[in-house]
Design an enzyme around this catalytic site. Structure first.
Site, PDB file in Angstrom:
ATOM      1  N   THR A 101       0.825  -1.210   0.000  1.00  0.00           N
ATOM      2  CA  THR A 101       0.000   0.000   0.000  1.00  0.00           C
ATOM      3  C   THR A 101       0.860   1.261   0.000  1.00  0.00           C
ATOM      4  OG1 THR A 101      -1.862  -1.078   1.102  1.00  0.00           O
ATOM      5  CG2 THR A 101      -1.709   1.311   1.317  1.00  0.00           C
ATOM      6  N   SER A 140      -7.040  -0.963  -6.624  1.00  0.00           N
ATOM      7  CA  SER A 140      -6.623  -1.201  -5.237  1.00  0.00           C
ATOM      8  C   SER A 140      -5.130  -1.479  -5.287  1.00  0.00           C
ATOM      9  CB  SER A 140      -7.364  -2.412  -4.662  1.00  0.00           C
ATOM     10  OG  SER A 140      -6.719  -2.899  -3.497  1.00  0.00           O
ATOM     11  N   THR A 141      -4.463  -1.297  -4.158  1.00  0.00           N
ATOM     12  CA  THR A 141      -3.065  -1.752  -4.087  1.00  0.00           C
ATOM     13  C   THR A 141      -2.963  -3.193  -4.520  1.00  0.00           C
ATOM     14  OG1 THR A 141      -2.430  -0.215  -2.326  1.00  0.00           O
ATOM     15  CG2 THR A 141      -1.163  -2.254  -2.493  1.00  0.00           C
ATOM     16  N   ASN A 142      -4.004  -3.974  -4.214  1.00  0.00           N
ATOM     17  CA  ASN A 142      -3.940  -5.416  -4.409  1.00  0.00           C
ATOM     18  C   ASN A 142      -3.980  -5.850  -5.862  1.00  0.00           C
ATOM     19  OD1 ASN A 142      -4.011  -5.273  -1.667  1.00  0.00           O
ATOM     20  ND2 ASN A 142      -6.080  -6.115  -1.444  1.00  0.00           N
ATOM     21  N   THR A 187      36.631 -37.317 -13.446  1.00  0.00           N
ATOM     22  CA  THR A 187      35.432 -37.641 -12.682  1.00  0.00           C
ATOM     23  C   THR A 187      35.871 -37.930 -11.254  1.00  0.00           C
ATOM     24  OG1 THR A 187      35.591 -39.983 -13.284  1.00  0.00           O
ATOM     25  CG2 THR A 187      34.200 -38.577 -14.679  1.00  0.00           C
ATOM     26  N   SER A 318      47.059 -11.103  -2.124  1.00  0.00           N
ATOM     27  CA  SER A 318      47.321 -11.281  -0.704  1.00  0.00           C
ATOM     28  C   SER A 318      48.009 -10.055  -0.132  1.00  0.00           C
ATOM     29  CB  SER A 318      48.193 -12.513  -0.469  1.00  0.00           C
ATOM     30  OG  SER A 318      48.571 -12.622   0.884  1.00  0.00           O
ATOM     31  N   SER A 319      47.713  -9.794   1.139  1.00  0.00           N
ATOM     32  CA  SER A 319      48.393  -8.720   1.851  1.00  0.00           C
ATOM     33  C   SER A 319      49.686  -9.196   2.490  1.00  0.00           C
ATOM     34  CB  SER A 319      47.472  -8.152   2.941  1.00  0.00           C
ATOM     35  OG  SER A 319      47.153  -9.179   3.883  1.00  0.00           O
ATOM     36  N   LYS A 324      51.074 -13.567  -5.224  1.00  0.00           N
ATOM     37  CA  LYS A 324      49.857 -14.388  -5.248  1.00  0.00           C
ATOM     38  C   LYS A 324      48.746 -13.636  -5.982  1.00  0.00           C
ATOM     39  CE  LYS A 324      47.168 -17.375  -2.151  1.00  0.00           C
ATOM     40  NZ  LYS A 324      45.785 -16.971  -2.375  1.00  0.00           N
TER      41      LYS A 324
END
Length: 469
Positions: A101, A140-142, A187, A318-319, A324
């Site tokens: 609504t 209507s909102t509906n 697999t 990486s830090s 990397k």
């Protein structure tokens, strides 16, 4: 800043005069501090709301229920919204109580106040054109909210399909580029039989093609709308010919083949289409996530993993570990998939929670479907542009893995027999030597025979063979 006074069921309230929304929107803005995400962040939904209101105004006018000057002003205001104006005035949180609504009234008030300006009046002078009596006439909102939701969803699914076509094209380019790169298929993460890297990427093309078909099929479910149902599907407060008339006008306004449901009472309460669409989105997300898992495995290493392909280096990984580089693009797509799968659970529960003649939980369904589609669209375009387009193959490494793989004996089995193949495989495992060398040493095949058998084109498709005597 000047103010205007508006009132509703709850009472009087001052509204900043520069604002196009009114008292009911202001109350909803105060009540629903939930996600921090407002309607303005879903422009397709806003334009869909405007299309619904325009179609309704045209239908009401054609049925002599709305004066021409009001119809013209409402349609002009709606056209401005459809073209991108006033979206910042849609301020209600996307998740809200009231079955939408607040969203519907946000649209009614913005359109009404802009239409008043077009007619030469001040905002809030609703005696000349009213949000409920005129903009929301016969609705209507509906029925207006679900219809706008479905229009937006229909359009968003086109966007998602387009992004999947981009991804498909990228995979097809790689399928052709890698068609002669021989590698080992696997697999259970164990060596299986040879294939080409091109075949691997072509399988992704087929997976995407299938899911595009599923999405297009699911999209058709939201063509059916309940506009004309008003509150619960009985059409109370609407003209007997209104439902048919507004269907025609909505088709004109949207340019899409939307149709009125045969049973409006059923259509007003049923959210099954959203459940099915969410299920298809989950299917798509799972399968694309599987592709990303493959890309991460195939590019793993580079020295201690499979290292069959190289993903584009997008950023340092990486830090703490110099040099990397991580598969950040597949990783982010994986996370989008997880989010979509979680959203499917929310949509499932919200749909199940509907009661009697209305499901009041459509706002959370809309929020999650729009979020899922937006995230997937962005993720697929990112995956295509920033990952798949730049993939390269380590062709010699792939070939050496084939020649050194125990799985090569499977390709030799029709020529040297199962017992010989088993013995060769066992010796290769125990000694660490290659199948290729052991077969030559045991004189099970000549080098020319062996080289002919392990040509890529002879190992990757069915082929008539004769066992060596």
């Amino acid at each position: 800043m000047t103010k205007r006074m508006e009132h509703d069921l709850i009472g009087d309230r001052e509204i900043d005069n520069e604002l196009y929304y009114g008292v009911q929107t202001a109350r909803a803005q105060e009540n629903f501090h939930i996600t921090g995400v407002t309607l303005s962040q879903f422009p397709t939904f806003i334009t869909s709301l405007a299309k619904v209101k325009k179609a309704c105004a045209l239908a009401n006018y054609n049925l002599n229920l709305l004066e021409e000057h009001k119809k013209n002003a409402i349609c002009e205001a709606c056209d401005e919204i459809i073209n991108g104006s006033l979206h910042d005035q849609f301020v209600v949180d996307v998740i809200q109580g009231g079955a939408g609504t607040s969203t519907n009234m946000n649209a009614n008030e913005v359109i009404a106040n802009r239409a008043l300006e077009i007619l030469g009046h001040e905002k809030g002078e609703y005696q000349h054109l009213h949000p409920n009596n005129d903009v929301n006439k016969s609705q209507s909102t509906n029925d207006s909210y679900p219809t706008a939701f479905r229009i937006a969803l229909f359009e968003k699914l086109y966007e998602l399909v387009d992004s999947m076509k981009v991804l498909r094209k990228s995979c097809m380019v790689k399928a052709e580029e890698f068609k002669d790169v021989i590698k080992m298929g696997r697999t259970q993460l164990q060596d299986a039989v040879p294939m080409t890297l091109g075949q691997e990427f072509h399988s992704y093309v087929t997976m995407i093609d299938e899911d595009i078909e599923r999405l297009i099929g699911a999209q058709q479910l939201v063509r059916e709308m309940n506009l004309g149902a008003t509150a619960i599907g009985t059409g109370i407060n609407s003209h007997p010919e209104y439902a048919h008339e507004v269907e025609q006008r909505l088709q004109e306004v949207t340019g899409r083949p939307f149709v009125t449901a045969k049973d409006l009472v059923e259509a007003t309460q049923d959210t099954g289409a959203y459940v099915q669409i969410s299920g298809v989105l989950k299917r798509v997300a799972i399968k694309i996530s599987k592709i990303c898992n493959d890309l991460r495995l195939l590019s793993s290493g580079p020295r201690t993993g499979l290292n069959e392909i190289n993903l584009p280096a997008m950023q340092p990984g990486s830090s703490i570990m110099p040099g990397k580089v991580n598969p950040v693009i597949p990783e982010v797509v994986n996370q989008v998939a997880f989010q979509v799968i979680g959203a499917d659970v929310t949509i499932t529960m919200a749909s199940e929670g509907g009661q009697l003649q209305l499901n009041v939980f459509e706002p959370v369904i809309a929020y999650n479907l729009f979020n899922s589609i937006n995230m997937m669209k962005n993720a697929f375009e990112t995956l295509s542009e920033k990952c798949i387009d730049g993939i390269t193959a380590n062709e010699e490494h792939c070939k050496s893995l084939v020649l050194n793989s125990i799985g090569l004996v499977t390709a030799l089995n029709p020529y040297i027999g199962y017992e010989n193949s088993t013995n060769v495989a066992k010796e290769a495992l125990e000694s660490g030597r290659s199948v290729y060398d052991i077969v030559l040493e045991k004189q099970l095949l000549t080098q020319s025979e062996l080289d002919e058998i392990i040509k890529p084109e002879n190992m990757i498709k069915p082929r008539m063979v004769s066992k060596k005597q």
